[in-house]
Design an enzyme around this catalytic site. Sequence first.
Site, PDB file in Angstrom:
ATOM      1  N   GLY A   1       6.406   9.611  -8.465  1.00  0.00           N
ATOM      2  CA  GLY A   1       7.501   8.944  -7.774  1.00  0.00           C
ATOM      3  C   GLY A   1       7.358   8.941  -6.259  1.00  0.00           C
ATOM      4  O   GLY A   1       6.545   9.675  -5.682  1.00  0.00           O
TER       5      GLY A   1
ATOM      6  N   TYR B   1     -31.569 -31.201   2.285  1.00  0.00           N
ATOM      7  CA  TYR B   1     -31.400 -29.751   2.289  1.00  0.00           C
ATOM      8  C   TYR B   1     -32.353 -29.112   3.279  1.00  0.00           C
ATOM      9  O   TYR B   1     -33.566 -29.319   3.217  1.00  0.00           O
ATOM     10  CB  TYR B   1     -31.670 -29.190   0.882  1.00  0.00           C
ATOM     11  CG  TYR B   1     -31.706 -27.668   0.872  1.00  0.00           C
ATOM     12  CD1 TYR B   1     -30.619 -26.935   1.337  1.00  0.00           C
ATOM     13  CD2 TYR B   1     -32.829 -26.977   0.429  1.00  0.00           C
ATOM     14  CE1 TYR B   1     -30.653 -25.545   1.361  1.00  0.00           C
ATOM     15  CE2 TYR B   1     -32.872 -25.585   0.442  1.00  0.00           C
ATOM     16  CZ  TYR B   1     -31.781 -24.881   0.912  1.00  0.00           C
ATOM     17  OH  TYR B   1     -31.807 -23.517   0.943  1.00  0.00           O
TER      18      TYR B   1
ATOM     19  N   ARG C   1       3.410  -3.752 -13.273  1.00  0.00           N
ATOM     20  CA  ARG C   1       3.978  -5.088 -13.476  1.00  0.00           C
ATOM     21  C   ARG C   1       3.036  -6.201 -13.009  1.00  0.00           C
ATOM     22  O   ARG C   1       3.241  -7.363 -13.326  1.00  0.00           O
ATOM     23  CB  ARG C   1       5.337  -5.189 -12.753  1.00  0.00           C
ATOM     24  CG  ARG C   1       6.424  -4.361 -13.426  1.00  0.00           C
ATOM     25  CD  ARG C   1       7.632  -4.140 -12.527  1.00  0.00           C
ATOM     26  NE  ARG C   1       7.430  -3.029 -11.590  1.00  0.00           N
ATOM     27  CZ  ARG C   1       8.347  -2.580 -10.737  1.00  0.00           C
ATOM     28  NH1 ARG C   1       9.545  -3.166 -10.688  1.00  0.00           N
ATOM     29  NH2 ARG C   1       8.085  -1.562  -9.925  1.00  0.00           N
TER      30      ARG C   1
HETATM   31  C1  UD1 Z   1      11.289   1.011  -4.765  1.00  0.00           C
HETATM   32  C2  UD1 Z   1      12.607   1.732  -4.470  1.00  0.00           C
HETATM   33  C3  UD1 Z   1      13.747   0.734  -4.551  1.00  0.00           C
HETATM   34  C4  UD1 Z   1      13.506  -0.386  -3.572  1.00  0.00           C
HETATM   35  C5  UD1 Z   1      12.144  -1.025  -3.767  1.00  0.00           C
HETATM   36  C6  UD1 Z   1      11.847  -1.941  -2.618  1.00  0.00           C
HETATM   37  C7  UD1 Z   1      12.310   4.044  -5.161  1.00  0.00           C
HETATM   38  C8  UD1 Z   1      12.652   5.062  -6.189  1.00  0.00           C
HETATM   39  N1  UD1 Z   1      12.781   2.824  -5.394  1.00  0.00           N
HETATM   40  O1  UD1 Z   1      11.333   0.559  -6.086  1.00  0.00           O
HETATM   41  O2  UD1 Z   1      14.969   1.351  -4.245  1.00  0.00           O
HETATM   42  O3  UD1 Z   1      14.518  -1.375  -3.693  1.00  0.00           O
HETATM   43  O4  UD1 Z   1      11.088  -0.046  -3.829  1.00  0.00           O
HETATM   44  O5  UD1 Z   1      10.682  -2.669  -2.804  1.00  0.00           O
HETATM   45  O6  UD1 Z   1      11.672   4.358  -4.174  1.00  0.00           O
HETATM   46  N2  UD1 Z   1       4.272   4.917  -5.054  1.00  0.00           N
HETATM   47  C9  UD1 Z   1       3.484   6.029  -4.814  1.00  0.00           C
HETATM   48  N3  UD1 Z   1       3.550   7.077  -5.660  1.00  0.00           N
HETATM   49  C10 UD1 Z   1       4.366   7.116  -6.738  1.00  0.00           C
HETATM   50  C11 UD1 Z   1       5.181   5.980  -6.975  1.00  0.00           C
HETATM   51  C12 UD1 Z   1       5.118   4.900  -6.126  1.00  0.00           C
HETATM   52  O7  UD1 Z   1       2.720   6.047  -3.846  1.00  0.00           O
HETATM   53  O8  UD1 Z   1       4.366   8.114  -7.448  1.00  0.00           O
HETATM   54  C13 UD1 Z   1       4.182   3.761  -4.143  1.00  0.00           C
HETATM   55  C14 UD1 Z   1       3.738   2.499  -4.847  1.00  0.00           C
HETATM   56  O9  UD1 Z   1       2.327   2.349  -4.753  1.00  0.00           O
HETATM   57  C15 UD1 Z   1       4.475   1.403  -4.089  1.00  0.00           C
HETATM   58  C16 UD1 Z   1       5.695   2.100  -3.524  1.00  0.00           C
HETATM   59  O10 UD1 Z   1       5.458   3.477  -3.628  1.00  0.00           O
HETATM   60  O11 UD1 Z   1       3.698   0.914  -3.001  1.00  0.00           O
HETATM   61  C17 UD1 Z   1       6.972   1.724  -4.288  1.00  0.00           C
HETATM   62  O12 UD1 Z   1       6.811   2.001  -5.650  1.00  0.00           O
HETATM   63  P1  UD1 Z   1       7.350   1.007  -6.759  1.00  0.00           P
HETATM   64  O13 UD1 Z   1       7.051   1.607  -8.086  1.00  0.00           O
HETATM   65  O14 UD1 Z   1       6.867  -0.357  -6.497  1.00  0.00           O
HETATM   66  O15 UD1 Z   1       8.930   1.101  -6.492  1.00  0.00           O
HETATM   67  P2  UD1 Z   1      10.030   0.021  -6.890  1.00  0.00           P
HETATM   68  O16 UD1 Z   1      10.322   0.122  -8.330  1.00  0.00           O
HETATM   69  O17 UD1 Z   1       9.651  -1.296  -6.360  1.00  0.00           O
HETATM   70 CA    CA Z   2       7.843  -2.114  -5.413  1.00  0.00          CA
END
Ligand code: UD1
Ligand code: CA
Length: 519
Positions: free
Chosen positions: A102, A394, A16
Amino acid sequence: MRPVGVIILAAGKGVRMRSRLPKVAHPLAGRAMLEHALRSACAAVSPAAVDAHAAGDGDDGSDHAARFIVVVGHEAEAVRAAVSWRPAGASLTWITQARQLGTGDAVRVAREAATQPDASGAAPQTILVTYGDTPLVRAETLRRLLEAHEREDATLTFLTGQTSEPNDYGRVLRDSAGVVRGIVEVKHATPDELAITEVNSGIYAFTADWLWSRLDQLQPHPNGEYYLTDLVELAARERRRVATHCVALAETMGVNDRVALAEAERILRERILRELMLSGVTIEDPATTYAHVGVRVGQDSVIHPGCHLLGETVIGARCEIGPASVIRDSQIGDDCQAQASWIEEATMEPGSRIGPMSHLRPGARLRPGANLGNFAEVKNSVIGERVQMHHFSYMGDATVGNDTNIGAGTITMNWDGRVKHPTVIGERVFLGCDTLLRAPVTVGDNASTGGGSVVTRDVPEGALVVGAPARVAQRVLSRRPDGDTAAATGGSRAVEPSAATQTDHADEEAPDTTGGERE
Ligand code: UD1
Ligand code: CA
């Protein structure tokens, strides 16, 4: 407190953001988003790891060294490179999540590193999980979360926020008795669930044994991802204690796009400026003042509107900065002034002043009382005490002695197209307007140059040189004992023609020896 292991998730791409730079590497107030998250976690569980100096040798008094694990994946190298800071006296491990399956999967790949016994044979009993895209959370808040987790003897404790604005946070589901039942992600939520105003911040304290034994029970969602948030429902179904701690969204906001990035920057900036003001700095217009985290400013300094204080900048007491100055990675001593100027990797010693429109480039050092004016540029040079350099000049790769006057338009020709050469200018030198100094060249103490001189050879101490190329015109017989070069323009200085001048220029007009303007 029980030994804590910290896992920070930072493997996601951050689609995003629509950026080639991985999301958690984006800078906020001068530091990568991930570094903010890492520093907060360190300050919460191991204050000594943040400030080894203050704590002596990095020992926080507990038997267990703090352990930090960062899970990286997408553009892992770029993410690591964006964080140069390292906790002192604590271990920091980078683990790669090969496929971003995830947040649940990300914690799973950290399991091995997090469960290794340390030197004392123990592994962390509490696991603090935070997300690299949640940079605003304060250390005190994380500490309160960990304290609440122990106090309530919970299996899982997580931070929640309240918002009625449209948002993409997971919603916290509770039963009619208010007991937490789970977290539902926005994309899977029903309209009723979407209306819930309590949201998940993505910051959790887990009891370690429970976490490690339950991770493998997570089931993938149709999009192939394992959600860490599903552990909340699992704990609730097992009738384990799930506690929450609600804090302002301004601390727990997740940064998913550039709108949130700007909002996070604004929040952080307000926090930084507020701390500076409370410590005794006048900031005339916080709305147009930008300061990076870590910038220090001394008491009773005044920051006028439109200033940017960036990087590792330190400003002393009683300074006057701006309006409209940009200062990056520089040291400004007490009682300095910098009006509408640009200063980068430079040093201003106490009582020096510049501007408007001066530019101090890397390696510039102004000694006490040096005074630079309009359109003065200095690079990799030391400008001596009380030196006056007021107009369009300068100095590059130069050393300028104390009490020297640099006339308007004077420049060093320090680069021959291939190599940089040094210029050495002595004390009490009087450089006339438009003097060109072709480096390498040395101008001796008490020497003077006539307006428009092109100095290609060393100028002896006390000599006056003129012309292009400049030749010795006169030799100074006496100077006022206070060394005030103002005497040079007033005709009160006693001079005699040098032998060389008599031979070389016997038939020429008397050279113009008018020096630069002095204020
Ligand atoms: C996540 C939460 C959501 C919460 C929100 C808060 C989950 C499923 N959802 O959503 O409930 O309200 O954060 O900000 O956790 N990441 C990894 N590996 C992966 C996927 C993600 O390391 O495979 C890391 C990303 O780099 C990021 C963090 O985890 O720093 C959160 O991932 P993101 O995709 O931003 O989750 P949200 O959709 O924001
Ligand atoms: Ca996030």
